[in-house]
Scaffold this active site. Sequence first.
Site, short mmCIF file in Angstrom:
data_model
loop_
_atom_site.label_atom_id
_atom_site.label_comp_id
_atom_site.label_asym_id
_atom_site.label_seq_id
_atom_site.Cartn_x
_atom_site.Cartn_y
_atom_site.Cartn_z
N PRO A 110 0.85 -1.20 0.00
CA PRO A 110 0.00 0.00 0.00
C PRO A 110 0.88 1.25 0.00
O PRO A 110 1.98 1.24 0.56
CB PRO A 110 -0.80 -0.13 1.30
CG PRO A 110 0.01 -1.03 2.17
CD PRO A 110 0.75 -1.94 1.25
N HIS A 111 0.41 2.29 -0.65
CA HIS A 111 1.23 3.50 -0.75
C HIS A 111 0.37 4.72 -1.07
O HIS A 111 -0.74 4.59 -1.55
CB HIS A 111 2.31 3.34 -1.83
CG HIS A 111 1.76 3.00 -3.17
ND1 HIS A 111 1.44 1.71 -3.53
CD2 HIS A 111 1.47 3.77 -4.25
CE1 HIS A 111 0.98 1.70 -4.77
NE2 HIS A 111 0.97 2.94 -5.23
N ALA A 112 0.97 5.87 -0.77
CA ALA A 112 0.31 7.14 -1.11
C ALA A 112 1.32 8.26 -1.12
O ALA A 112 2.26 8.28 -0.32
CB ALA A 112 -0.81 7.46 -0.12
#
Length: 149
Positions: free
Chosen positions: A66-68
């Site tokens: 997951p990333h942002a």
Amino acid sequence: MDITAVIKKDNIIFNLEGKNKTDAITQLAQCLLKNRVITDLNGFVADVLKREEEFSTGIGFGLAIPHAKSVYVTKTAVAVGKLNTAIGYNTADNEKVKLLFLIAVPEKGGNEHLNILSQLSRKFMDESFRHRLDLARNSEEIIRCLMDN
């Protein structure tokens, strides 16, 4: 950028008790908040979950990235969480996830997240690397594994 430059021992959690995707991401984000990588827990988690809505980051092999890119990130970092119990994650291979690599990049971080994603993805393709990650029992072993491969 070397991946080990953004993964610090303080941001690696073993025995993560996440019950689902949101819970696991939130616990990892709490670690980033504690270590002053992010400034707002709820804002950053919302950014990560918004990204998850576009396309699941569960890549298979029991792994998720997951990333942002977010205004709530002060510096690029990766938090690693090894779950006690695998969770459903909508992965490409329909397997549950046991290990998460949460990537946090400042909104104006350019393509840093793509570089990190690329490095991790290449490593994850190696079955022996995945096996060593699975056997890792502490932060030092995770870091060593990332350095060796």
